[in-house]
Design a protein around this motif. Sequence first.
Motif, mmCIF file in Angstrom:
data_model
loop_
_atom_site.group_PDB
_atom_site.id
_atom_site.type_symbol
_atom_site.label_atom_id
_atom_site.label_comp_id
_atom_site.label_asym_id
_atom_site.label_seq_id
_atom_site.Cartn_x
_atom_site.Cartn_y
_atom_site.Cartn_z
ATOM 1 N N MET A 185 -26.943 -28.112 -49.139
ATOM 2 C CA MET A 185 -25.878 -27.570 -48.466
ATOM 3 C C MET A 185 -25.631 -26.464 -49.337
ATOM 4 N N SER A 186 -24.955 -25.375 -48.515
ATOM 5 C CA SER A 186 -24.412 -24.240 -49.392
ATOM 6 C C SER A 186 -22.714 -24.175 -49.287
ATOM 7 N N LEU A 187 -22.274 -23.916 -50.261
ATOM 8 C CA LEU A 187 -20.935 -23.883 -50.522
ATOM 9 C C LEU A 187 -20.647 -22.379 -50.940
ATOM 10 N N LYS A 188 -19.919 -21.499 -50.171
ATOM 11 C CA LYS A 188 -19.919 -20.164 -50.470
ATOM 12 C C LYS A 188 -18.422 -19.400 -49.951
ATOM 13 N N LYS A 189 -18.217 -18.655 -50.423
ATOM 14 C CA LYS A 189 -16.869 -17.985 -50.208
ATOM 15 C C LYS A 189 -17.411 -17.016 -49.203
ATOM 16 N N PRO A 202 -22.432 -28.529 -38.699
ATOM 17 C CA PRO A 202 -21.157 -28.590 -38.818
ATOM 18 C C PRO A 202 -20.752 -27.736 -39.945
ATOM 19 N N VAL A 203 -19.450 -27.011 -40.099
ATOM 20 C CA VAL A 203 -19.063 -26.241 -41.221
ATOM 21 C C VAL A 203 -17.584 -26.902 -41.756
ATOM 22 N N ALA A 204 -17.515 -27.160 -42.721
ATOM 23 C CA ALA A 204 -16.160 -27.369 -43.468
ATOM 24 C C ALA A 204 -15.466 -26.150 -43.820
ATOM 25 N N CYS A 262 -3.608 -21.250 -56.607
ATOM 26 C CA CYS A 262 -3.266 -22.630 -55.912
ATOM 27 C C CYS A 262 -3.546 -23.754 -56.703
ATOM 28 N N VAL A 263 -3.188 -24.497 -57.614
ATOM 29 C CA VAL A 263 -3.609 -25.352 -58.579
ATOM 30 C C VAL A 263 -4.263 -26.764 -57.881
ATOM 31 N N PRO A 264 -3.553 -27.150 -56.632
ATOM 32 C CA PRO A 264 -4.152 -28.197 -55.846
ATOM 33 C C PRO A 264 -5.446 -27.842 -55.162
ATOM 34 N N CYS A 265 -5.803 -26.487 -54.770
ATOM 35 C CA CYS A 265 -6.844 -25.830 -54.348
ATOM 36 C C CYS A 265 -7.877 -26.004 -54.939
ATOM 37 N N ASP A 266 -7.669 -25.626 -56.630
ATOM 38 C CA ASP A 266 -8.535 -25.582 -57.330
ATOM 39 C C ASP A 266 -9.238 -27.088 -57.757
ATOM 40 N N SER A 267 -8.301 -27.837 -57.525
ATOM 41 C CA SER A 267 -8.722 -29.340 -57.646
ATOM 42 C C SER A 267 -9.794 -29.823 -56.686
ATOM 43 N N VAL A 268 -9.433 -29.408 -55.424
ATOM 44 C CA VAL A 268 -10.212 -29.589 -54.236
ATOM 45 C C VAL A 268 -11.542 -28.935 -54.137
ATOM 46 N N LEU A 269 -11.566 -27.811 -54.761
ATOM 47 C CA LEU A 269 -12.597 -26.849 -54.747
ATOM 48 C C LEU A 269 -13.681 -27.507 -55.486
ATOM 49 N N GLN A 270 -13.012 -28.031 -56.748
ATOM 50 C CA GLN A 270 -13.925 -28.770 -57.774
ATOM 51 C C GLN A 270 -14.821 -29.972 -57.170
ATOM 52 N N THR A 271 -14.009 -30.587 -56.254
ATOM 53 C CA THR A 271 -14.620 -32.007 -55.534
ATOM 54 C C THR A 271 -15.571 -31.319 -54.570
ATOM 55 N N LEU A 272 -15.304 -30.123 -53.893
ATOM 56 C CA LEU A 272 -16.130 -29.737 -53.064
ATOM 57 C C LEU A 272 -17.663 -29.385 -53.497
ATOM 58 N N THR A 273 -17.333 -28.936 -54.691
ATOM 59 C CA THR A 273 -18.581 -28.217 -55.403
ATOM 60 C C THR A 273 -19.298 -29.428 -55.810
ATOM 61 N N GLU A 274 -18.728 -30.505 -56.235
ATOM 62 C CA GLU A 274 -19.560 -31.449 -56.731
ATOM 63 C C GLU A 274 -20.329 -32.402 -55.698
ATOM 64 N N LEU A 275 -19.600 -32.328 -54.350
ATOM 65 C CA LEU A 275 -20.329 -32.915 -53.305
ATOM 66 C C LEU A 275 -21.357 -32.370 -52.627
ATOM 67 N N ALA A 276 -21.172 -31.105 -52.882
ATOM 68 C CA ALA A 276 -22.206 -30.216 -51.838
ATOM 69 C C ALA A 276 -23.618 -30.507 -51.899
ATOM 70 N N PRO A 277 -24.166 -30.707 -52.880
ATOM 71 C CA PRO A 277 -25.646 -31.004 -53.164
ATOM 72 C C PRO A 277 -26.037 -32.336 -52.442
ATOM 73 N N HIS A 327 -22.454 -27.359 -43.947
ATOM 74 C CA HIS A 327 -22.098 -26.230 -44.899
ATOM 75 C C HIS A 327 -20.730 -26.168 -45.140
ATOM 76 N N ILE A 328 -20.318 -25.524 -46.225
ATOM 77 C CA ILE A 328 -18.914 -25.584 -46.724
ATOM 78 C C ILE A 328 -18.679 -23.963 -46.870
ATOM 79 N N ALA A 329 -17.611 -23.573 -46.211
ATOM 80 C CA ALA A 329 -17.116 -21.976 -46.250
ATOM 81 C C ALA A 329 -15.663 -22.049 -46.904
ATOM 82 N N VAL A 330 -15.663 -21.267 -47.905
ATOM 83 C CA VAL A 330 -14.369 -20.932 -48.639
ATOM 84 C C VAL A 330 -13.576 -19.845 -48.386
#
Length: 203
Positions: A1-5, A23-25, A33-48, A55-58
């Motif tokens: 799965m790809s995670l990209k801005k 499906p695209v999240a 945005c500090v909470p956003c950074d935390s969520v982004l880290q979670t998404l990055t770890e889960l992506a593979p 797909h995850i779009a930022v």
Amino acid sequence: MSLKKIPVKDFDVAVLTSSWHTPVAVFFTAKGCVPCDSVLQTLTELAPEYEERLHIAVVDVEDQEIEPILEHCKVESIPDIKVFHQKQIVAQAKGLLDKQQFERLIEPHVLTEAQHRLSLLQKQVELLLSSEQFDMAMELVEVFRQKHPRDDEAMLVELAILVQMNNIPAALQLIEQLPENLQQDEKSQAVKGMIEAMQNTRQ
């Protein structure tokens, strides 16, 4: 799965069009945005873990010309996640999400292995049909059905090819062979309506 801005200008293709098959999240975030950074880290770890089944779009809410998208998606605060499938928002969550919460959010919408196989087949067939390579498209479906005989929905892909080829008799015959659940499927019903319209035009 790809995670990209993705930039705002690519939203329609990268999210709406892409979500028709997979499906695209969409993760709405912003710098600082500090909470956003935390969520982004979670998404990055889960992506593979989901490979190409999701797909995850930022999306940066501070991008220029973002307002129409925020209004369309009803984004009022960040972090915010909207899950799109077939161009519709099918799930959403606001605020901090940990791994388990994100998994619960997306699991009902992540493609199964069978759905993923079918999605790849549809993409390949659409590419062939765009250049009118009908025989190659039919051969591709035949090979797929031989390899995955239980994936009945491949018959709907074959049906779409027959309609594109204007082979109405074969399309009608295939419709009769569809399992009952697929005969009631929106796609097969749409094809039936299309065939009826074509037949009425010829009369």
